[in-house]
Design an enzyme around this catalytic site. Structure first.
Site, PDB file in Angstrom:
ATOM      1  N   LYS A  80      56.806  30.613  35.021  1.00  0.00           N
ATOM      2  CA  LYS A  80      56.013  31.845  35.113  1.00  0.00           C
ATOM      3  C   LYS A  80      56.741  32.934  34.322  1.00  0.00           C
ATOM      4  O   LYS A  80      57.965  32.884  34.179  1.00  0.00           O
ATOM      5  CB  LYS A  80      55.912  32.285  36.584  1.00  0.00           C
ATOM      6  CG  LYS A  80      54.756  33.194  36.881  1.00  0.00           C
ATOM      7  CD  LYS A  80      53.493  32.415  37.168  1.00  0.00           C
ATOM      8  CE  LYS A  80      52.316  33.340  37.368  1.00  0.00           C
ATOM      9  NZ  LYS A  80      51.087  32.603  37.654  1.00  0.00           N
ATOM     10  N   GLY A 177      34.296  36.486  49.510  1.00  0.00           N
ATOM     11  CA  GLY A 177      34.562  36.878  48.126  1.00  0.00           C
ATOM     12  C   GLY A 177      33.602  36.175  47.189  1.00  0.00           C
ATOM     13  O   GLY A 177      33.604  34.958  47.105  1.00  0.00           O
ATOM     14  N   GLY A 179      33.378  36.834  43.792  1.00  0.00           N
ATOM     15  CA  GLY A 179      33.779  37.225  42.433  1.00  0.00           C
ATOM     16  C   GLY A 179      33.549  36.041  41.526  1.00  0.00           C
ATOM     17  O   GLY A 179      32.544  35.327  41.651  1.00  0.00           O
TER      18      GLY A 179
HETATM   19  P1  NAD Z   1      37.752  37.756  41.680  1.00  0.00           P
HETATM   20  O1  NAD Z   1      38.548  39.006  41.659  1.00  0.00           O
HETATM   21  O2  NAD Z   1      36.794  37.472  40.562  1.00  0.00           O
HETATM   22  O3  NAD Z   1      36.915  37.650  43.040  1.00  0.00           O
HETATM   23  C1  NAD Z   1      37.430  37.996  44.284  1.00  0.00           C
HETATM   24  C2  NAD Z   1      36.333  38.741  45.018  1.00  0.00           C
HETATM   25  O4  NAD Z   1      36.751  38.958  46.355  1.00  0.00           O
HETATM   26  C3  NAD Z   1      36.026  40.108  44.426  1.00  0.00           C
HETATM   27  O5  NAD Z   1      34.648  40.187  44.117  1.00  0.00           O
HETATM   28  C4  NAD Z   1      36.403  41.098  45.544  1.00  0.00           C
HETATM   29  O6  NAD Z   1      35.565  42.217  45.605  1.00  0.00           O
HETATM   30  C5  NAD Z   1      36.270  40.224  46.763  1.00  0.00           C
HETATM   31  N1  NAD Z   1      37.048  40.671  47.915  1.00  0.00           N
HETATM   32  C6  NAD Z   1      38.305  41.203  47.940  1.00  0.00           C
HETATM   33  N2  NAD Z   1      38.680  41.478  49.200  1.00  0.00           N
HETATM   34  C7  NAD Z   1      37.655  41.099  49.997  1.00  0.00           C
HETATM   35  C8  NAD Z   1      37.433  41.123  51.387  1.00  0.00           C
HETATM   36  N3  NAD Z   1      38.347  41.597  52.240  1.00  0.00           N
HETATM   37  N4  NAD Z   1      36.261  40.657  51.867  1.00  0.00           N
HETATM   38  C9  NAD Z   1      35.321  40.179  51.024  1.00  0.00           C
HETATM   39  N5  NAD Z   1      35.478  40.134  49.683  1.00  0.00           N
HETATM   40  C10 NAD Z   1      36.627  40.588  49.186  1.00  0.00           C
HETATM   41  O7  NAD Z   1      38.812  36.574  41.824  1.00  0.00           O
HETATM   42  P2  NAD Z   1      38.633  35.006  41.571  1.00  0.00           P
HETATM   43  O8  NAD Z   1      39.039  34.699  40.164  1.00  0.00           O
HETATM   44  O9  NAD Z   1      37.324  34.555  42.089  1.00  0.00           O
HETATM   45  O10 NAD Z   1      39.803  34.458  42.503  1.00  0.00           O
HETATM   46  C11 NAD Z   1      39.659  34.431  43.901  1.00  0.00           C
HETATM   47  C12 NAD Z   1      40.906  33.821  44.523  1.00  0.00           C
HETATM   48  O11 NAD Z   1      41.120  32.531  43.952  1.00  0.00           O
HETATM   49  C13 NAD Z   1      42.207  34.584  44.253  1.00  0.00           C
HETATM   50  O12 NAD Z   1      43.040  34.427  45.373  1.00  0.00           O
HETATM   51  C14 NAD Z   1      42.797  33.867  43.060  1.00  0.00           C
HETATM   52  O13 NAD Z   1      44.216  34.009  43.019  1.00  0.00           O
HETATM   53  C15 NAD Z   1      42.415  32.443  43.371  1.00  0.00           C
HETATM   54  N6  NAD Z   1      42.366  31.559  42.210  1.00  0.00           N
HETATM   55  C16 NAD Z   1      41.505  31.811  41.187  1.00  0.00           C
HETATM   56  C17 NAD Z   1      41.483  30.960  40.076  1.00  0.00           C
HETATM   57  C18 NAD Z   1      40.535  31.201  38.948  1.00  0.00           C
HETATM   58  O14 NAD Z   1      40.368  30.295  38.115  1.00  0.00           O
HETATM   59  N7  NAD Z   1      39.888  32.340  38.853  1.00  0.00           N
HETATM   60  C19 NAD Z   1      42.346  29.849  40.035  1.00  0.00           C
HETATM   61  C20 NAD Z   1      43.196  29.585  41.132  1.00  0.00           C
HETATM   62  C21 NAD Z   1      43.192  30.451  42.199  1.00  0.00           C
END
Ligand code: NAD
Length: 356
Positions: A80, A177, A179
């Site tokens: 990292k 979530g 997102g």
């Molecule tokens: P993102 O930021 O696109 O989506 C997360 C969503 O969660 C956001 O829309 C946010 O508004 C919502 N949120 C935050 N706090 C909240 C709460 N208390 N209640 C309800 N909703 C809430 O992120 P993502 O890329 O979808 O990633 C989500 C998780 O997955 C993270 O923990 C990230 O580290 C993990 N992750 C993502 C990937 C990837 O490819 N994007 C890969 C491995 C792990």
């Protein structure tokens, strides 16, 4: 911070500090373990309060990547990079090209990618100075749909473990979530004919997006997501959502989603879920789809091959659930045993010199 003491305790290989006076670039790259292959892990840009916070963060994150890659069946080690700076102020072409030059000095021992506050656009600048960067726009693209796809297979495996049947049809879900990954996961579940899906969000735009895109999915307030009577709760937002307050509220049989570091305290909350007879799908195994996807860039990217490899998350989780049953450990601990065992056995296989 006693860096060597910490490195010795957890078996770290290398910690590199770098600086560029012109751009103000200040960073640390950590290579935890390269037994299985070059260390891969993204570059995080964060305004850390002090150097010790940044150092501890990069050490922890690199170690997590070792287990994630090992459990994903990849020939990769864990690494990292963290950059210390204000994301609103420091970013420029020169800044990221400076980073690329330092990545290149490691000569392939470490491969970088985007992470928190760094984008594919930033990585294009990094790529001008080094061959050792993945997650580029014109190659494997957005990892989120692939992470969600991996979680979908992981949910199927978890249903198989709990109900002896992995059919999504007729099952009920709650998604925290919506997102990037949550949105795609809801899509996959609906496509597989899920009976009912609830979701929660705190971002108004995302709430509207989901309501419009999937009118059959029901919105609930953030605090109400834990107590729903569903088969599967899928955390796809923040970390540490499984804690002393939330676990007693759960009425689901399975916790399986895309979020990282879901257990607030791994040991305590891993065991709490186990005692409540709720199956926890280890986060770093079920959310490895994005990592598996970028790994395929190193071998000439093919979406079909990447998706095929991502589907193996199913079998890997079944193996981990078996280890958990046999050892009596909670599933997060069993996943670590699984990863460590792979590192150990593959290192032994590779001990003999073979010319290729
Ligand atoms: P993102 O930021 O696109 O989506 C997360 C969503 O969660 C956001 O829309 C946010 O508004 C919502 N949120 C935050 N706090 C909240 C709460 N208390 N209640 C309800 N909703 C809430 O992120 P993502 O890329 O979808 O990633 C989500 C998780 O997955 C993270 O923990 C990230 O580290 C993990 N992750 C993502 C990937 C990837 O490819 N994007 C890969 C491995 C792990």
């Amino acid at each position: 911070m006693k860096k060597f003491e910490y490195m010795e305790k957890h078996g770290y290989e290398q910690l590199v500090f770098f600086h560029d006076a012109t751009t103000g670039l200040k960073g640390i790259t950590c290579i935890h373990d390269t037994s299985l292959g070059p260390a891969l892990g993204g570059t995080r840009l964060w305004n850390y309060d002090n150097e010790d916070d940044a150092t501890l963060d990069v050490l922890r994150l690199a170690r997590g990547m070792t287990y994630k890659a090992a459990a994903a069946g990849l020939n990769l080690g864990g690494g990292k990079t963290v950059l210390i700076g204000d994301p609103e102020k420091v970013k420029s072409e020169a800044y990221f090209r400076g980073l690329g030059r330092y990545v290149q000095t490691l000569n392939g021992r470490y491969i970088t990618a985007e992470d928190v506050n760094t984008s594919t656009k930033d990585m294009d600048f990094v790529n001008m100075e080094t061959d050792y960067v993945v997650g580029l726009k014109h190659k494997s693209g957005n990892p989120s749909p692939m992470t969600a796809l991996g979680a979908f297979h992981g949910i199927r495996a978890s249903l198989m473990e709990v109900f002896g049947d992995d059919t999504i049809e007729g099952r009920t879900f709650s998604v925290q979530g919506a997102g990037q990954t949550g949105d795609y996961l809801i899509g996959y579940l609906l496509e597989a004919k899920a009976k009912k899906i609830y979701f929660t969000e705190i971002n108004e735009k995302h709430i509207e997006k989901i309501k419009k895109k999937y009118p059959e999915v029901e919105f609930v307030e953030p605090d109400d997501i834990y107590g729903l009577e569903v088969d599967v709760y899928a955390p796809c937002a923040l970390g540490a959502t499984m804690n002393d307050e939330t676990i007693p509220q759960l009425k689901c049989k399975i916790v399986a989603g895309t979020a990282n570091n879901v257990l607030d305290d791994e040991e305590k909350h891993g065991n709490m879920l186990k005692e409540r007879n709720i199956l926890y799908s280890p986060d770093f195994v079920i959310n490895a789809g994005g990592l598996i996807n970028v790994y395929h860039e190193l071998q000439g990217y093919s979406r079909e091959n990447a998706e095929n490899d991502i589907s193996k998350i199913y079998d890997r989780l079944m193996d981990i659930y078996k280890i958990a049953k046999e050892t009596g450990k909670h599933t997060q601990e069993a996943a670590k045993l699984f990863a460590k065992e792979r590192i150990k056995t593959i290192s032994t296989v590779r001990a003999n010199f073979v010319k290729r």
